[in-house]
Write an enzyme that holds these catalytic residues in place. Sequence first.
Site, PDB file in Angstrom:
ATOM      1  N   LYS A  70       1.930  -2.171  13.207  1.00 20.25           N
ATOM      2  CA  LYS A  70       1.410  -3.501  13.542  1.00 20.25           C
ATOM      3  C   LYS A  70       1.913  -4.498  12.511  1.00 20.25           C
ATOM      4  O   LYS A  70       2.228  -4.153  11.367  1.00 20.25           O
ATOM      5  CB  LYS A  70      -0.116  -3.520  13.611  1.00 20.25           C
ATOM      6  CG  LYS A  70      -0.845  -3.211  12.297  1.00 20.25           C
ATOM      7  CD  LYS A  70      -1.042  -4.414  11.388  1.00 20.25           C
ATOM      8  CE  LYS A  70      -1.735  -4.058  10.084  1.00 20.25           C
ATOM      9  NZ  LYS A  70      -1.775  -5.180   9.123  1.00 20.25           N
TER      10      LYS A  70
ATOM     11  N   ALA B  93       2.305  -0.122   3.289  1.00 20.69           N
ATOM     12  CA  ALA B  93       3.209  -1.251   3.493  1.00 20.69           C
ATOM     13  C   ALA B  93       2.554  -2.451   4.165  1.00 20.69           C
ATOM     14  O   ALA B  93       3.199  -3.475   4.361  1.00 20.69           O
ATOM     15  CB  ALA B  93       4.411  -0.796   4.336  1.00 20.69           C
ATOM     16  N   GLY B  94       1.284  -2.344   4.579  1.00 19.50           N
ATOM     17  CA  GLY B  94       0.655  -3.427   5.320  1.00 19.50           C
ATOM     18  C   GLY B  94       1.015  -3.418   6.793  1.00 19.50           C
ATOM     19  O   GLY B  94       0.809  -4.406   7.499  1.00 19.50           O
TER      20      GLY B  94
ATOM     21  N   SER C 243      -3.323   4.102  10.086  1.00 18.22           N
ATOM     22  CA  SER C 243      -4.295   3.774  11.141  1.00 18.22           C
ATOM     23  C   SER C 243      -3.725   4.086  12.520  1.00 18.22           C
ATOM     24  O   SER C 243      -4.426   4.580  13.406  1.00 18.22           O
ATOM     25  CB  SER C 243      -4.672   2.289  11.064  1.00 18.22           C
ATOM     26  OG  SER C 243      -5.345   2.007   9.862  1.00 18.22           O
TER      27      SER C 243
ATOM     28  N   ASP D 288      -8.339  -0.910  10.871  1.00 21.00           N
ATOM     29  CA  ASP D 288      -7.224  -1.197  11.777  1.00 21.00           C
ATOM     30  C   ASP D 288      -7.119  -0.210  12.931  1.00 21.00           C
ATOM     31  O   ASP D 288      -6.334  -0.422  13.862  1.00 21.00           O
ATOM     32  CB  ASP D 288      -5.890  -1.195  11.013  1.00 21.00           C
ATOM     33  CG  ASP D 288      -5.683  -2.445  10.175  1.00 21.00           C
ATOM     34  OD1 ASP D 288      -6.374  -3.456  10.429  1.00 21.00           O
ATOM     35  OD2 ASP D 288      -4.835  -2.422   9.264  1.00 21.00           O
TER      36      ASP D 288
END
Length: 285
Positions: free
Chosen positions: A10, A97-98, A103, A136
């Site tokens: 995402k 990594a964000g 998730s 998430d």
Amino acid sequence: MVLFEKAPAKINLSLDVLGKRDDGFHEVEMIMTSIDLADRVELHPLDEDCIEVSADNQYVPNDERNLAYKAAFAFKNKYHINRGVRIDIEKNIPVSAGLGGGSSDAAAVLRGLNRMWSVGATLAELAELGGAIGSDVPFCIYSKTALATGHGEILRDIAPPPQCYVVLAKPNIGVSTRIIFQHVHAEELIHPNTQRIIRAMEENDFTKLCENVGNALESVTFSLFPTVQRIKEKMVRAGTTGVLMSGSGPTVVGLVEHYSKAKRIYNGLRGFCEEVYIVQLLDRR
């Protein structure tokens, strides 16, 4: 029977922090969408009542700390399953990594076990179960474009962004979301205009979208990891129109209309940053 599930990454198009709640979580308001960079999750049924996890990345734990393991454990408990599963994860999404890789793996496990064991749970039920695993995970169950509120678990479907290419640049560092939020002071943050971003997507207006994307956590992550700020500045100088950090970082995201320009930006970043990708959006509604 072996089952396969894709676990897409995402990206954030906005991330705002509204304050700290009584339960210790921060109240957030985020716009997220999925991209075609994905992990591959294999589920192998086992006769023995146990959970095994194997990921092909040295930075991913192969035990109960793995969100995929937690997802299988929660699913077995919820639906009283006394059979086992081996989970093999091919990691293509960068770690810490964000980009929601862990998730998304957990969401893929929930969807896959639902099929493997013919439980018949709805996506909404899986999302509710996933919310206890990670904030998430509910978004990753659906992998569409959504406005996420609460601490990320309350989702509302919104219009997808205009189709474009996405350049991702991740420096060779990992960022802990928990540590970033420990340094958050909501009154010091620069807040993106979430509603303006939603309107831009409803109007399919790429320029307006790029003018308004933003992440309130950037100032916090930049202060702790200046390399992330340098990557964003380099991407902006290269002519990328919509640039922001995804999640708590360190990956920087750039939205680009044409592939030729995306490739030029990609080439310019390759000597500066180890992990650079050109990807596309998954939500094509």
